[in-house]
Write an enzyme that holds these catalytic residues in place. Structure first.
Site, mmCIF file in Angstrom:
data_model
loop_
_atom_site.group_PDB
_atom_site.id
_atom_site.type_symbol
_atom_site.label_atom_id
_atom_site.label_comp_id
_atom_site.label_asym_id
_atom_site.label_seq_id
_atom_site.Cartn_x
_atom_site.Cartn_y
_atom_site.Cartn_z
ATOM 1 C CB CYS A 1 -0.979 -0.029 1.168
ATOM 2 S SG CYS A 1 -2.381 1.099 0.943
ATOM 3 C CG HIS B 1 -3.752 -3.576 3.377
ATOM 4 N ND1 HIS B 1 -2.709 -3.148 4.166
ATOM 5 C CD2 HIS B 1 -4.330 -2.462 2.872
ATOM 6 C CE1 HIS B 1 -2.661 -1.828 4.151
ATOM 7 N NE2 HIS B 1 -3.633 -1.381 3.371
ATOM 8 C CD GLU C 1 -1.581 -6.216 5.734
ATOM 9 O OE1 GLU C 1 -1.642 -5.001 5.966
ATOM 10 O OE2 GLU C 1 -1.242 -6.673 4.613
#
Length: 508
Positions: free
Chosen positions: A78, A166, A168
């Site tokens: 990002c 993202h 994660e």
């Protein structure tokens, strides 16, 4: 030194999640602020740049020199991706519309090592207000979504990668695959960081560090201090002196039951009844931070007095875990204090002891896995987190022995009910709050004007975010009835349905 991934924090709310996902791959990693990058040593196998609430277009936004990483693999996430693009001469512009939420990958270069086993149409999570409009010539796009052409890119012939989404968060359904591709395939990490390996390595390190020195440690009955104590005990045996203080703010009957369980583990432990001292120091205090500080000071004074009775103690053992460390280090200088922390800081300066923190590299769930490896009773490892100041911050307003008694009874019925109905292990944390309000009620034919309690139960992985537990209505009805009928002084029970954020788990 174990091989590791270095994660640089630019202030993203998701940075700790990146670390957790890497740890789940049995690879050690550390988070460091972008402004305090450690020396790049041979054990560092790769670097991940986190997201950020900032824009790379803003003056004074977080910045780093990418050249310091040499030929190490780097993955920008990002903000990290936008920073890489901008520093290489690309163009980052405000998005035409804020790109937030679920998206599908409409183009994936499956020949690229980062994207192997990532499906076309794979769901990813976007959260950014800027977009990479133009990539520098030496870079190539390796994934796109219908609205974000540069969803992932690589510098040609270089292990420099970046993604605009993202991986994660759980909303990126194949995010763990992508991180595995980076950490294992590209960085070449061996995935050898396991609970067994951590125990063996840590005990050997503790033996070398402590030798024949004596260590004093305060135990709370919680998971962190217990696992830390057993690790130190395995290294130095009876040279570890444990102190368990009854501050009068523990759960009902907890002092004796915890003391008994510790003695059953072979720990060298002393129990100290200091209830009256804490009540005296708390008298008249209503401000939450003032109460925390009074409890902390009283604890330090009691612990200091007990420690002085021991001779030649050189070390203070603490159950500090990794989130404690991370949350005490700000990305851009001193951070706003939400509430004072009971582990990091305070104690060592007064006592002039060196500090040993065997769990300071671990997240809470990792601590439990280590505890399981050590053979610690599952009843202790499965205990809900309990605040350092205890019931002192679950009694809103001033603290009195009678209020503690009331809340202990309420809490006992609530926690006991959760266990009885097999709900205890389904929630992350539960407890009761005694509110500084009274309400009208009717018991029998008499009008009452008594106290209100709020029950709180949340589900979470690590306590950083949490949702309120959707407990069965039948259970809530039963436990409410039990509390009102059995606890003198309470005539109303409410249930807290707030999530974190915006609320915190505790009320104070």
């Amino acid at each position: 030194m174990a091989e590791q991934i270095l994660i640089l924090d630019f202030g993203s709310q998701y940075t700790q999640l990146i670390a957790r996902r890497v740890r789940e791959l049995n690879v050690y990693c550390e988070i460091h602020p972008f402004s305090k990058i450690p020396a790049i040593t041979p054990d560092i196998k790769g670097v991940i740049l986190s997201g950020s609430p900032c824009s790379v277009r803003d003056e004074g936004s977080p910045d780093i020199d990418l050249n310091q990483f040499g030929s190490l693999p780097v993955l920008g996430v990002c903000y990290g991706a936008q920073l890489i693009a901008q520093k290489a001469g690309g163009t980052v512009l405000p998005s035409q519309m804020r790109e937030y939420g679920r998206a599908k990958l409409s183009m994936v270069n499956h020949h690229n090592e980062l994207l192997k086993e990532i499906s076309l149409d794979s769901q990813v999570w976007m959260s950014h207000a800027d977009t990479i409009a133009v990539l520098p010539d030496q870079f190539e796009v390796i994934a796109s979504t219908p609205s974000v052409k540069v969803a992932a890119f690589q510098k040609k012939g270089s292990p420099l990668y970046a993604i605009q989404f993202h991986p994660e968060v759980t909303h990126s359904l194949e995010g763990k695959n992508l991180l595995r591709n980076f950490v294992v395939t590209i960085c070449g990490c061996a995935q050898e960081w396991t609970p067994d390996q951590f125990v063996d390595t840590t005990v050997e390190e503790l033996k070398k560090k402590l030798g024949n020195d004596k260590v004093v440690m305060a135990l709370s009955g919680g998971v962190d201090s217990t696992v830390a104590a057993i690790l130190i005990h395995k290294a130095i045996g009876k040279n570890l002196y444990c102190i368990f203080v009854d501050n009068g703010l523990l759960r009902k009957d907890e002092f004796q039951s915890v003391l008994n369980s510790y003695q059953g583990m072979g720990l060298n432990i002393k129990g100290v009844d200091a209830k009256e001292r804490f009540y005296a120091d708390l008298k008249g205090l209503t401000d939450p931070e003032a109460k925390r500080k009074a409890i902390g000071k009283a604890f330090i004074d009691v612990f200091d007095e007990e420690s002085k009775a021991l001779t030649e103690v050189k070390w203070l053992g603490q159950g500090t875990i990794y989130p404690d460390i991370i949350e005490s280090v700000s990305v851009k200088g001193p951070s706003v204090t939400i509430k004072s922390h009971h582990n990091v800081g305070g104690l060592p300066a007064k006592m002039k002891l060196k500090v040993v923190e065997p769990l300071s590299a671990l997240f809470k769930d990792e601590v439990r896995l280590v505890g399981k490896t050590l053979g610690i009773d599952p009843a202790i490892l499965g205990r809900h987190p309990f605040p350092g100041p205890g019931l002192g911050i679950r009694i809103l307003g001033d603290i009195t022995a009678d209020k503690v008694r009331i809340l202990q009874e309420v809490d006992s019925l609530f926690i006991g009910g959760l266990r009885k109905h097999n709900l205890y292990d389904k929630v992350w944390q539960a407890g009761a709050m005694l509110l500084p309000v009274q309400s009208v009620g009717v018991m029998g034919d008499e009008r009452t004007y008594e106290k209100v309690v709020a029950l709180r139960a949340v589900v979470s992985v690590d306590g950083m975010t949490a949702d309120w537990a959707h407990l069965p209505h039948e259970f809530l009805s039963e436990v409410s009835s039990d509390i009102i009928n059995k606890v003198k002084g309470v005539n109303r029970v409410v249930y807290d349905i707030s999530s974190k954020p915006p609320a915190t788990i505790e009320w104070e």
